[in-house]
Design an enzyme around this catalytic site. Structure first.
Site: not given
Ligand code: GLA
Length: 383
Positions: A123, A171
């Site tokens: 994650g 991200d």
């Molecule tokens: C993932 C996605 C991000 C964002 C998060 C939730 O990490 O890649 O772009 O949407 O979930 O905030």
């Protein structure tokens, strides 16, 4: 001293790499699923990440090798997403395709070797780290200069158009803009990035639930669509709203009936998360760390109840953590449906305490959590 990736490259390809680049994974601090809804989010780049070494070849092939996978050879002129065990190559190959489409000239193919210090599936967005490290390294060998925002956009485009994941900029943006001991804030309506120093003596602990959700991509895409559907309904009453983040709590509550229970809860999560990011900024500025922690806990509760992107294992971890001494707050971090819980603690929280939480989690859920005590580190860079 050559790093591990350069050594690995040399071992495989029998020559020194022309360029080596690193990009970090990230923690989502607060602002869940707000990014693709034009909202606010705060994250931190971590010290763990992905390193790639590359060199141009003489033919038009791409040869890829990663420390945990079988080597893959592809043709530079015939790039398409692949499924199965070699699907890890979609991240660098997606970046290659995006750069080709931008007009970056690639007269020859390249060799690439990859190593990671980032546990995949934890994650912490190893995919964005992989995309950004590749974009930096390919930019260097093909003579394409990019700033941080450009780098983040290449990674996001590769993810959206090639990998097929409709993510926002969180991200890639955090991996590009990370600074040591700092939080990165993003206003996703304007793509304005900022950094704030983390309060002194605060720490991040990541607890990977090791609960893998097979449907993570489709569940994410479902939430993306539900947000879109909620916005379309709200626009009938509030035509000037271009994203869910333009909707106030009052407007949302006045539309409860029109939205129906499910879409109301989905939109409520986004509106609430934006409010919580604003509250966290105020609390950080005044040094009120317990208020920061309360917002983190409230975010998790909203994921559980409104957005339904938590799962039992994440709820158990978050709840165990929230009860701990030395703890400001805890919440799921990232997309959800499995993955990790982030804990924001003071300096007294220690490994022994973390292991007690993991033991209680294992007793309840039958899964061993992985504990990562990490720090906010610097963003993507050439080595
Ligand atoms: C993932 C996605 C991000 C964002 C998060 C939730 O990490 O890649 O772009 O949407 O979930 O905030």
């Amino acid at each position: 001293m050559p790093d591990r990736t350069q050594e690995f490259f040399k071992l495989i390809y029998n020559t020194e790499p022309e360029h080596t680049a690193f990009a970090p994974g990230r923690i989502e601090f607060i602002g869940n699923h707000t990014d693709y809804n034009g909202g606010l989010v705060m994250g931190a780049a971590v010290t763990e990440g992905i390193t790639v070494s590359v060199s141009r070849r003489e033919d038009r092939e791409i040869h890829l090798i990663s420390d945990g996978a079988e080597p893959v050879n592809l043709k530079l002129d015939d790039l398409a997403p692949i499924q199965g065990p070699a699907s890890w190559t979609n991240y660098p190959v997606g970046v290659t395709k995006v750069m080709q489409d931008m007009g970056v000239e690639m007269p020859v193919g390249y060799n690439i070797a990859v190593t990671t210090t980032l546990p995949s599936g934890a994650g912490m967005s190893s995919s964005a780290a992989f995309e950004l490290a590749t974009a930096l390294a390919l930019g260097a060998i093909y003579g394409h200069k990019t700033d941080k925002i450009g780098l983040a956009r290449i990674g996001k485009k590769a993810e959206n158009d090639f990998v097929g994941m409709p993510c926002g900029i969180l991200d890639q943006g955090v991996s590009a803009f990370g600074e040591v001991d700092s939080l990165v804030s993003i206003d996703c309506a304007t793509d304005v990035f900022g950094t704030t120093k983390m309060p002194k003596d605060t720490h991040f602990w990541i607890f990977n639930s090791n609960k893998k959700h097979a449907l993570v991509d489709s569940a994410y895409a479902d939430r993306h669509k539900e947000c879109h559907d909620a916005l379309a309904l709200l626009q009938k009453t509030f035509p000037s709203a271009t994203t869910l983040s333009d909707i106030s709590r009052e407007q949302l509550d006045a539309s409860k009936e029109a939205l129906g229970d499910l879409l109301y809860r989905r939109a409520s999560h986004i509106v609430g998360e934006n409010d919580r990011v604003r509250a966290v900024k105020v609390a950080l500025a005044s040094g009120d760390l317990q208020a920061v922690g309360d917002a983190l806990n409230a975010s998790h509760e909203s994921s559980r109840v409104n957005f339904e992107n938590s799962v039992e294992q994440l709820d158990v971890l978050a709840e165990l953590l929230m009860q701990q001494p030395n703890m400001y707050g805890a919440r799921l971090t990232g997309g959800g449906f499995g993955g990790a819980v982030m804990a924001f603690t003071n300096a007294e929280f220690d490994q022994r305490q973390a292991e007690q939480v993991a033991a209680a989690y294992e007793k309840k859920c039958g899964l061993a959590a992985t504990i990562i005590h990490t720090r906010a580190g610097k963003g993507a860079r050439s080595l």
